[in-house]
Write a protein that holds these residues in place. Structure first.
Motif, mmCIF file in Angstrom:
data_model
loop_
_atom_site.group_PDB
_atom_site.id
_atom_site.type_symbol
_atom_site.label_atom_id
_atom_site.label_comp_id
_atom_site.label_asym_id
_atom_site.label_seq_id
_atom_site.Cartn_x
_atom_site.Cartn_y
_atom_site.Cartn_z
ATOM 1 N N SER A 165 0.810 -1.217 0.000
ATOM 2 C CA SER A 165 0.000 0.000 0.000
ATOM 3 C C SER A 165 0.843 1.268 0.000
ATOM 4 N N ALA A 166 2.084 1.150 0.421
ATOM 5 C CA ALA A 166 2.958 2.329 0.498
ATOM 6 C C ALA A 166 3.633 2.573 -0.858
ATOM 7 N N PRO A 167 3.907 3.823 -1.178
ATOM 8 C CA PRO A 167 4.615 4.100 -2.434
ATOM 9 C C PRO A 167 6.067 3.627 -2.355
ATOM 10 N N GLY A 168 6.618 3.294 -3.500
ATOM 11 C CA GLY A 168 8.021 2.890 -3.553
ATOM 12 C C GLY A 168 8.194 1.407 -3.839
ATOM 13 N N SER A 169 9.425 0.985 -3.788
ATOM 14 C CA SER A 169 9.789 -0.396 -4.084
ATOM 15 C C SER A 169 9.224 -1.336 -3.019
ATOM 16 N N LEU A 170 8.603 -2.412 -3.465
ATOM 17 C CA LEU A 170 8.019 -3.381 -2.547
ATOM 18 C C LEU A 170 9.092 -4.049 -1.690
ATOM 19 N N ALA A 171 10.232 -4.351 -2.269
ATOM 20 C CA ALA A 171 11.314 -4.986 -1.510
ATOM 21 C C ALA A 171 11.808 -4.065 -0.390
ATOM 22 N N ILE A 172 11.971 -2.799 -0.706
ATOM 23 C CA ILE A 172 12.411 -1.823 0.302
ATOM 24 C C ILE A 172 11.339 -1.658 1.376
ATOM 25 N N ASN A 173 10.088 -1.520 0.948
ATOM 26 C CA ASN A 173 8.996 -1.357 1.897
ATOM 27 C C ASN A 173 8.892 -2.545 2.849
ATOM 28 N N MET A 174 9.029 -3.767 2.303
ATOM 29 C CA MET A 174 8.980 -4.969 3.146
ATOM 30 C C MET A 174 10.137 -4.962 4.138
ATOM 31 N N SER A 175 11.307 -4.573 3.685
ATOM 32 C CA SER A 175 12.472 -4.519 4.579
ATOM 33 C C SER A 175 12.246 -3.536 5.714
ATOM 34 N N ILE A 176 11.674 -2.391 5.377
ATOM 35 C CA ILE A 176 11.386 -1.382 6.401
ATOM 36 C C ILE A 176 10.398 -1.943 7.430
ATOM 37 N N VAL A 177 9.317 -2.534 6.948
ATOM 38 C CA VAL A 177 8.277 -3.029 7.842
ATOM 39 C C VAL A 177 8.805 -4.163 8.732
ATOM 40 N N VAL A 178 9.505 -5.113 8.124
ATOM 41 C CA VAL A 178 10.046 -6.246 8.893
ATOM 42 C C VAL A 178 11.102 -5.764 9.887
ATOM 43 N N GLY A 179 12.030 -4.941 9.420
ATOM 44 C CA GLY A 179 13.075 -4.425 10.299
ATOM 45 C C GLY A 179 12.502 -3.614 11.445
ATOM 46 N N TYR A 180 11.507 -2.781 11.149
ATOM 47 C CA TYR A 180 10.884 -1.970 12.192
ATOM 48 C C TYR A 180 10.142 -2.848 13.190
ATOM 49 N N ARG A 181 9.451 -3.847 12.692
ATOM 50 C CA ARG A 181 8.705 -4.769 13.578
ATOM 51 C C ARG A 181 9.648 -5.471 14.546
ATOM 52 N N LEU A 182 10.826 -5.847 14.054
ATOM 53 C CA LEU A 182 11.755 -6.606 14.894
ATOM 54 C C LEU A 182 12.577 -5.726 15.827
ATOM 55 N N LYS A 183 13.066 -4.573 15.330
ATOM 56 C CA LYS A 183 13.978 -3.743 16.136
ATOM 57 C C LYS A 183 13.796 -2.252 15.908
ATOM 58 N N LYS A 184 12.569 -1.841 15.663
ATOM 59 C CA LYS A 184 12.234 -0.422 15.500
ATOM 60 C C LYS A 184 13.085 0.258 14.404
ATOM 61 N N ILE A 185 13.418 1.529 14.562
ATOM 62 C CA ILE A 185 14.108 2.282 13.510
ATOM 63 C C ILE A 185 15.502 1.724 13.203
ATOM 64 N N PRO A 186 16.320 1.376 14.194
ATOM 65 C CA PRO A 186 17.628 0.791 13.843
ATOM 66 C C PRO A 186 17.498 -0.528 13.057
ATOM 67 N N GLY A 187 16.487 -1.316 13.382
ATOM 68 C CA GLY A 187 16.246 -2.560 12.637
ATOM 69 C C GLY A 187 15.830 -2.281 11.201
ATOM 70 N N ALA A 188 14.979 -1.265 11.028
ATOM 71 C CA ALA A 188 14.554 -0.882 9.672
ATOM 72 C C ALA A 188 15.745 -0.398 8.853
ATOM 73 N N ILE A 189 16.632 0.373 9.479
ATOM 74 C CA ILE A 189 17.821 0.879 8.774
ATOM 75 C C ILE A 189 18.740 -0.273 8.376
ATOM 76 N N ALA A 190 18.959 -1.219 9.287
ATOM 77 C CA ALA A 190 19.816 -2.381 8.991
ATOM 78 C C ALA A 190 19.226 -3.212 7.853
ATOM 79 N N ALA A 191 17.915 -3.454 7.913
ATOM 80 C CA ALA A 191 17.255 -4.262 6.889
ATOM 81 C C ALA A 191 17.297 -3.571 5.523
ATOM 82 N N VAL A 192 17.019 -2.277 5.507
ATOM 83 C CA VAL A 192 17.029 -1.534 4.239
ATOM 84 C C VAL A 192 18.442 -1.474 3.648
ATOM 85 N N ALA A 193 19.441 -1.262 4.494
ATOM 86 C CA ALA A 193 20.826 -1.221 3.997
ATOM 87 C C ALA A 193 21.184 -2.544 3.322
ATOM 88 N N GLY A 194 20.792 -3.651 3.932
ATOM 89 C CA GLY A 194 21.055 -4.957 3.325
ATOM 90 C C GLY A 194 20.301 -5.167 2.026
#
Length: 191
Positions: free
Chosen positions: A60-89
């Motif tokens: 539902s969010a604009p942008g790349s689905l892979a990036i969006n999924m990484s943000i959501v999963v990373g945030y769910r697991l470890k908030k903003i630092p988790g989202a940053i780590a997941a997106v960087a990978g």
């Protein structure tokens, strides 16, 4: 949680997303299936229903689905630092590949072997996307909700046979979900 374990989870998030991104051809729908296998089935960090909800949010969010999924999963697991780590990978492999391809683009675009390889890869991508469709469809069927199963069937018909825009379908489904939540919440308060 000690510091080493805390830092380890960020490293693990980064590495999992790096490997998934490096091995994923065909876009976001392919990575959803791979993320589900890794985070839900193998590591059991996320519940199956939760992954389905995360997929809906990411789509539902604009942008790349892979990036969006990484943000959501990373945030769910470890908030903003988790989202940053997941997106960087997730971002690093395509960034490197696109950078290299841009350097050799003239050779790359006219090479018949590369063109054939990319065509063959489409069949594999189609199979993985089909797997995602089956998996998401099974999750909807498991709810045994006439509303969600009917909505899935109607949106398929509207998208495939009528050519209705995915944007309209997503907005309509979000509104139906919102209305459902409001009425379900009211019914529970009345009880």
């Amino acid at each position: 949680m000690n510091t080493e374990k805390g830092l380890y989870i960020y490293w693990k998030l980064f590495m999992i997303n790096l490997v998934l991104s490096a091995c994923t051809f065909g876009g976001g729908f392919v990575i959803i299936s791979m993320m589900k296998r890794k985070f839900v089935e193998e590591l059991k960090w996320i519940e199956d229903n939760e992954m389905l909800d995360m997929t809906a949010i990411a789509q539902s969010a604009p942008g790349s689905l892979a990036i969006n999924m990484s943000i959501v999963v990373g945030y769910r697991l470890k908030k903003i630092p988790g989202a940053i780590a997941a997106v960087a990978g997730t971002v690093l492999p395509p960034l490197i590949v696109i950078s290299v391809i841009s350097l050799i683009y003239n050779w790359f675009k006219d090479n018949s072997h590369i063109a054939l390889l990319l065509q063959v890869m489409r069949a594999g991508v189609a199979a993985v996307i089909f797997d995602v469709v089956l998996s998401l469809g099974q999750n909807i069927l498991k709810t045994k909700s006439i509303l969600w199963i009917g909505l899935m069937c109607v949106t398929f018909v509207l998208a495939y046979f009528c050519g209705l825009s995915a944007i309209l379908i997503i907005i309509s489904c979000a509104l139906i979900g919102l209305i459902h939540i409001i009425f379900t919440d009211r019914k529970e308060r009345v009880k």
